[in-house]
Design an enzyme around this catalytic site. Sequence first.
Site, PDB file in Angstrom:
ATOM      1  N   LYS A 181       0.794  -1.227   0.000  1.00 47.08           N
ATOM      2  CA  LYS A 181       0.000   0.000   0.000  1.00 47.08           C
ATOM      3  C   LYS A 181       0.827   1.278   0.000  1.00 47.08           C
ATOM      4  O   LYS A 181       0.375   2.325  -0.488  1.00 47.08           O
ATOM      5  CB  LYS A 181      -0.947   0.010   1.199  1.00 47.08           C
ATOM      6  CG  LYS A 181      -2.108  -0.964   1.109  1.00 47.08           C
ATOM      7  CD  LYS A 181      -3.147  -0.484   0.119  1.00 47.08           C
ATOM      8  CE  LYS A 181      -4.407  -1.325   0.194  1.00 47.08           C
ATOM      9  NZ  LYS A 181      -5.456  -0.855  -0.727  1.00 47.08           N
TER      10      LYS A 181
ATOM     11  N   SER B 252       0.895  -9.975  -1.179  1.00 49.20           N
ATOM     12  CA  SER B 252       0.766  -8.524  -1.097  1.00 49.20           C
ATOM     13  C   SER B 252       1.003  -7.918   0.284  1.00 49.20           C
ATOM     14  O   SER B 252       1.210  -6.711   0.384  1.00 49.20           O
ATOM     15  CB  SER B 252      -0.616  -8.104  -1.604  1.00 49.20           C
ATOM     16  OG  SER B 252      -1.633  -8.742  -0.841  1.00 49.20           O
TER      17      SER B 252
END
Length: 403
Positions: free
Chosen positions: A51, A303
């Site tokens: 992110k 991720s």
Amino acid sequence: MLAVQDVLEARERVSAVARHTPLDHSHTLSALTGADVHAKLETFQRTGSFKIRGAANRIRTLSTAEQDAGVVTASAGNHAQGVALAATRSDVDAKVVMPEHAPHAKVAATRSYGAEVVLHGEDYNDAQAKAHEIAAEERRTYVHAFDDEYVMAGQGTIGLEILADLPSVDTVVVPIGGGGLISGIATALEAADREIRVVGVQAAGASSVATSLEKGTVHELDAVNTIADGIATRAVGELTFPIIQERVDEVVTVSDDEIAFAVTLLLERGKTLVEGAGAVPLAALLEEKFDYEAEEVIVPVLSGGNIDMNMLTTVIMRGLVDQGRYLKIRTVIKDRPGSLRQVLDVLADERANIYAIQHDRTSRDIAMSDTEVEIDLETRGDDHVEGLLERLRGEGFDVEVLV
């Protein structure tokens, strides 16, 4: 629509804040799947998640006036921490609105990266509404978690790193929540001189994309329910959806049990801690949710690794159950000396390790001369479980499997 050039321009801005994460060839995963598997380890990224890439690109493209006014966002997890650190590195003031019951560890981490945390509301929707109020009142720029072209371009730098480190890649497998990550990566991969397949993966309990693709328009779910909280969004983004339509080859789903198995496998065999959302690409590969050839070069994008410790306990137990390594059973025995010993003798003979035993004489479902026994066991795989149950039932015990 987002273009390769946008991702290329984002690369320098992102690299000033985010790490170029490892692309790890896994002999274990390759042997298990028959493919040539290289895991993209965003678990080693600053803040523990991809992110920060999108947040950094968005913040570094603000005008001077926007930088002076600061930014605001809403999040209960990875996006909050990414915005906090990216803003601090750019000397931009940041406010992050989080639900009042957000995990303390995530609140503390966001504050430690330099953001002011505002606790508001029961859930993300309440927090987001408050963040938009703050944006309007204080003229701050709202940094969206996924539905922003600068954010998508920042996430797409992962695709550029994959191309640089592994030009022979055939397939990239990517989680989908709001769609920012897969939109950026799929766009970046268009820079290759050949076609590279992009497979998106959603949790079955938050699978809005398949329905949206069928209808040709964004479909919002009434509710979501999955252990993969990082991709537990009700709908894909309005900006990300057309990119997924055009550039993603296939979208598949995985169950929570399959996600738990992947998390457990990575932890035990790969010595890598991955959150539920980060494990869905591997779950899809292990469960053969999409077709691939032997020796095909596949990159699952892991991720993030920011998993709540209580959730990790649950996930590990679910993973062990799925592997036949944990078993909880219930049976009824006579409430007299020696009855329990008969059960224990069978367990010992079958070499099952006992974690816990509980008696219940108060159940109205059994005779007053009986007692109900629940036993937690460590087992050695599905065959061992099957043999153990067969032996117990053969000895006359009516056994119910609880988990």
